[in-house]
Design an enzyme around this catalytic site. Structure first.
Site, short mmCIF file in Angstrom:
data_model
loop_
_atom_site.label_atom_id
_atom_site.label_comp_id
_atom_site.label_asym_id
_atom_site.label_seq_id
_atom_site.Cartn_x
_atom_site.Cartn_y
_atom_site.Cartn_z
N HIS A 1 0.80 -1.23 0.00
CA HIS A 1 0.00 0.00 0.00
C HIS A 1 0.83 1.27 0.00
CE1 HIS A 1 -3.96 -1.89 0.94
NE2 HIS A 1 -3.17 -2.82 1.48
N LYS B 1 -8.26 14.04 4.66
CA LYS B 1 -7.39 12.85 4.62
C LYS B 1 -6.32 13.07 5.68
CE LYS B 1 -6.45 13.88 0.24
NZ LYS B 1 -6.40 12.75 -0.65
N ARG B 2 -5.51 12.04 5.97
CA ARG B 2 -4.41 12.26 6.91
C ARG B 2 -3.56 13.44 6.46
NH1 ARG B 2 -3.62 8.43 11.20
NH2 ARG B 2 -1.66 9.49 11.57
N LYS C 1 0.89 14.54 0.73
CA LYS C 1 -0.48 14.83 0.29
C LYS C 1 -0.68 16.33 0.02
CE LYS C 1 -2.37 10.91 2.97
NZ LYS C 1 -3.05 10.00 2.00
N THR D 1 -8.55 6.55 -1.76
CA THR D 1 -9.91 6.01 -1.87
C THR D 1 -10.92 7.14 -1.59
OG1 THR D 1 -9.57 5.20 0.39
CG2 THR D 1 -9.46 3.58 -1.37
N LYS E 1 -14.68 8.29 -3.22
CA LYS E 1 -15.89 8.59 -2.45
C LYS E 1 -16.45 9.95 -2.84
CE LYS E 1 -13.83 5.74 1.09
NZ LYS E 1 -12.88 5.74 2.22
C1 26W Z 1 4.74 1.07 9.62
C2 26W Z 1 4.00 2.35 9.53
C3 26W Z 1 2.95 2.34 8.50
C4 26W Z 1 1.62 2.34 8.88
C5 26W Z 1 0.63 2.31 7.93
C6 26W Z 1 3.25 2.31 7.16
C7 26W Z 1 2.28 2.29 6.21
C8 26W Z 1 0.96 2.27 6.61
C9 26W Z 1 -0.15 2.17 5.57
C10 26W Z 1 0.24 1.22 4.49
C11 26W Z 1 -0.54 3.52 5.08
C12 26W Z 1 -1.80 3.53 4.29
O1 26W Z 1 -2.88 3.58 4.84
N1 26W Z 1 -1.66 3.52 2.97
C13 26W Z 1 -2.79 3.88 2.11
O2 26W Z 1 -3.49 2.73 1.70
C14 26W Z 1 -4.65 3.07 0.97
C15 26W Z 1 -5.41 1.80 0.68
O3 26W Z 1 -4.74 1.03 -0.26
C16 26W Z 1 -4.29 3.84 -0.29
O4 26W Z 1 -5.47 4.24 -0.92
C17 26W Z 1 -3.46 5.06 0.07
O5 26W Z 1 -3.00 5.69 -1.12
C18 26W Z 1 -2.27 4.66 0.92
O6 26W Z 1 -1.57 5.82 1.36
#
Ligand code: 26W
Length: 829
Positions: free
Chosen positions: A371, A562-563, A568, A670, A674
């Site tokens: 992701h 969004k975050r 972003k 995503t 929406k």
């Molecule tokens: C280890 C720390 C950490 C925590 C969470 C690293 C990475 C994450 C996630 C993978 C971050 C995340 O939520 N990624 C998002 O995933 C969505 C669903 O696929 C995508 O639509 C977003 O673009 C992506 O940033």
């Protein structure tokens, strides 16, 4: 395959299943009495909420038991979706909708003088996720059930979910999320199920009684995992799946020897340490932290989940051989990647399978979804920490690595650098275990979440793995569930769409294309515009009531929620607001139609720059909103505590969706889907799923700006210097000077200095490089919005052409190409 248990059809309860309003009223009062010990006149709102929730849950259980019974008897494949996060959102309104009893329940309550809307509003959502990744998991659970595919979502029952965001003096303050405080009525605890998970200790190698080599992991401490199940109903079907979340509990409630010697505190110490594992969700998104507790969380939930799957499998089989024929394991990013090691450990050490057979089972069962491309988000664990906590899993990891590197050597003889890059252990400097490499080695399928992202994955972070096994790589573009994000969030749009094209779109979103001809139907367009205006009005009313912020619903609602993250580029958005503000001060009648620029999102608690961006948004809002000379041509709002509940109010109210990340950084997005599904137009870069959204809605209906991913690369290669851009960008210069002047920080000239310096000196996300293009594109937006008919036509076409982005389509792709899992019909007696 030997049958170990005969199965009988479960009894169907004779009451508590009726969908009729009078029965709902009767059962509601009965639950108030039997569950809450209250009578109507003295019950609190929470009592009412719980009584209604139990009344709804009772009606869900029939489907649940029937599904479990049917699945138990079938030889179908079950999907085990392993995810450290599930952001499922409020349950009451959703479950009422899925059961089709929203109106009967509303009437039943009204007869008792209770408002259903009040109870829906009262519900606190389980915030068991950070953002995109966790919400995607929830959309996928919805689609799996709706497509009748047997599935279990496995994760962690965090006692504290994502923090509540409060704003004080413009700064984010994090408040603990006590979501379980008033009870979570949707889950069912199973304290009778417990799985042991070991940490620490050592490994003894030797032969067992039959003379076979065995490794025995002993000592250390054992934590128990116990499951809480939340039923997930499919829409328009009778299937129900389960979200099974693990809670950590101590093996012993008190250390009796310590207790007896009078050391009361030490007696509970072990208990506290063990139970801390499921205490709190890590609130970092995209920034890997390397904390031992997070590693323990990951191993804990993965081990519990796999033991549970094997336990269920062995109810019908005598050995775990054949496990992969019945389970498809999907790793939601690398957070559950230890499943590769743990499944090997369970099969080899605990169930005595030969290594090669176990490896076949593991790799045939497992698939991995990536992701993120951000290097700082790639998980790697310090080897000493890994060894100390997980000595036996580390031995297994070494053995996997040894065999894997042998294969690489055969394919690429003499290529030592490649070997070093692909190894599961990074040997440079402090040694680290690489989770993405582990996930790739243990999986038969590796996918990204949008076409561009999957392409970049294969070219960059996972290139070596792509070279080795190109056939394992694939793309599954993300999707979102129309049930929650259109039907539930936007009932008026739902009614309008259904009146125009029938209701089949809710389960077959491609049917939205039937809407195309209505884009040219003036009467329909007028009603569509009215629906949008009412959603804007509803949102504005809530914003005024809850936060005292007033917005005029007739202005252009321009949203970025969004975050908060530099990639972003919320700061790109604020800087153009500042530039617009300065322009309006110079030319009061310039600047296009009046706009309300709306922001929302949480910053990771340790991410200083993101928190400063939140402060800046508030600083700008304070000045702009107080400036009466603007005559309401521009307003800025920050909506605190962006979560699923707030999101459902926001998306329907947007005219413009800001999807402005630096190209090549957003894996998919995503929220972009929406917004567009709810009739907002997008201003965005060619990043993540924006690319595909634009292809489908048509380039005339999408506001594109900025560098492409390839141009971003080239720009860096050439030696990018933001100062050079600034020389020829007077508007950007003016905006940055305004930040430095203290105008937006009550005279404090230093407040935004870290942000300004970062932009001027490095500009890691090319805000300066894209600024002019963004500003120009926003002018196109203003011109377009000034022609309401054309705007509405584009909005309708956005909706009509978004059918592809249903999570049902994504899940169909996973099911056919990756899981080879099919639907199972559930019949209610
Ligand atoms: C280890 C720390 C950490 C925590 C969470 C690293 C990475 C994450 C996630 C993978 C971050 C995340 O939520 N990624 C998002 O995933 C969505 C669903 O696929 C995508 O639509 C977003 O673009 C992506 O940033």
């Amino acid at each position: 395959m030997t049958e170990k248990r005969r199965s009988f059809a479960p009894p169907v309860p004779t009451s508590r299943t009726s969908l009729d309003s009078a029965e709902i009223e009767k059962d509601f009062l009965e639950n108030l009495f039997c569950q809450q010990g209250k009578f109507h006149e003295v019950a609190t709102r929470n009592d009412h909420y719980l009584a209604l929730a139990y009344t709804v849950r009772d009606r869900m259980l029939q489907r649940w038991v029937a599904s479990a019974h049917t699945y138990f008897d079938q030889a179908s494949r079950t999907v085990a979706y392993l995810s450290a996060e599930f952001l499922i959102g409020p349950q009451l309104d959703h479950n009422l909708m899925v059961l089709g009893i929203t109106e009967p329940a509303r009437q039943a309550l009204a007869r008792l003088g209770i408002s259903l809307d009040d109870l829906v509003l009262h519900e606190e959502e389980p915030g068991l996720g950070n953002g995109g990744l966790g919400r995607l998991a929830a959309c996928y659970m919805d689609s799996l059930a709706t497509l009748k595919i047997p599935a279990i979502g496995y994760g962690i029952r965090y006692e504290f979910g994502i923090f509540d965001q409060q704003i004080r003096d413009g700064w984010q303050v994090e408040v603990a999320d006590r979501w379980l405080r008033l009870g979570f009525p949707w889950e069912i605890a199973h304290p009778d199920i417990e799985h042991p998970v070991r940490f620490g200790g050592h490994v003894e190698h030797g032969d067992d009684a039959e003379g076979r080599y065995r490794a025995v992991w002993t000592g250390g401490r054992v934590v128990m995992g116990t499951p809480y199940d939340t039923p997930i109903l499919g829409y328009g079907v009778t299937n129900a799946n389960v979200l099974r979340l693990w809670q950590a509990i101590s093996v012993q409630s008190l250390d009796l020897s310590a207790f007896n010697t009078g050391d009361h505190y030490r007696a509970v110490e072990e208990r506290i340490a063990s139970e801390t594992i499921s205490r709190v969700l890590y609130p970092s998104d995209q920034a890997y932290s390397g904390k031992a507790l997070r590693l323990q969380q990951q191993y804990f939930f993965v081990s519990c989940s796999l033991q549970d799957m094997i336990r269920i499998y062995l109810q019908k089989h005598t050995s775990p051989a054949g496990f992969d024929a019945r389970y498809a394991i999907q790793l939601n990013d690398t957070h559950p990647a230890l499943a590769v090691v743990e499944l090997m450990r369970l099969l080899v050490d605990e169930h005595g399978l030969p290594w090669d057979e176990a490896w076949g089972i593991t790799t045939r069962a497992t698939a991995y979804t990536n992701h993120t491309l951000l290097p700082e988000a790639l998980e790697t664990w310090p080897l000493p920490m890994f060894r100390e906590l997980l000595p036996r899993p580390l031995e297994i990891l070494y053995e996997i690595n040894r065999r894997f590197l042998d294969d690489v050597r055969v394919r690429f003889p003499g290529d030592d650098e490649r070997l070093a890059r692909m190894s599961l252990v990074d040997e440079h400097g402090e040694k680290r275990v690489r989770m993405a490499n582990l996930a790739c080695v243990g999986s038969h399928s590796i996918n990204g979440v949008a076409a561009l992202h999957s392409e970049l994955l294969a070219q960059t972070v996972l290139r070596d793995f792509h070279d080795l096994h190109p056939e394992r790589f694939t793309n599954v573009t993300n999707g979102v569930t129309p049930r929650r994000f259109v039907q539930l969030a936007n009932p008026e749009l739902t009614a309008l769409l259904t009146e125009a094209i029938g209701s089949s779109w809710t389960r077959d979103l491609e049917r939205l294309s039937d809407l195309e001809p209505f884009a040219h139907d003036a009467a329909f367009a007028a009603r569509f515009a009215e629906v949008k205006l009412r959603a804007k009005t509803r949102f504005a009313e809530r914003l005024r009531r809850d936060h005292g912020i007033s917005l005029d619903p007739h202005t252009l609602f321009d949203m970025q929620v969004k975050r908060i993250h530099e990639y972003k580029r919320q700061h790109l958005n604020v800087l153009r607001v500042v530039a617009l503000y300065l322009k309006l001060k110079r030319e009061p009648h310039g600047g296009g139609p009046p706009r309300s620029v709306i922001f929302g999102g949480k910053a990771a608690p340790g991410y200083g720059m993101a928190k400063l961006i939140i402060r800046l948004i508030h600083g700008v809002a304070e000045v702009v909103n107080a400036d009466t000379t603007l005559q309401s041509r521009l307003r800025v709002a920050f909506v605190p505590d962006f979560n699923v509940k707030n999101a459902m109010l926001l998306y329907p109210a947007a005219d413009l969706s800001e999807q402005i990340s630096t190209a090549g950084k957003e894996a998919s997005g995503t929220g972009n889907m929406k917004f567009s599904l709810n009739g907002a137009l997008t201003i965005g870069t060619l990043d993540g799923a924006n690319v595909e959204i634009r292809e489908r809605v048509g380039k005339e209906h999408f506001f594109l700006f900025g560098l492409t991913a390839a141009e971003v690369e080239a720009r860096w290669a050439k030696g990018y210097r933001p100062a050079e851009v600034l020389e020829h960008a007077p508007e950007l210069q003016g905006a940055l000077e305004a930040l430095r002047s203290g105008l937006f920080s009550r005279g404090d000239r230093g407040m935004y200095e870290p942000l300004v310096r970062s932009l001027v000196e490095v500009d890691p996300f090319l805000v300066c490089a894209d600024f002019a293009s963004y500003l120009e594109c926003q002018e196109d937006v203003s011109r377009a919005f000034s022609d309401p008919r054309a705007w509405t036509r584009s909005a309708i076409l956005n909706v009509a052409r978004m059918g592809y982005f249903s999570s049902d389509r994504s899940i169909r792709e996973y099911a056919s190409r990756i899981w080879r899992a099919g639907p199972v019909d559930v019949v209610l007696d």
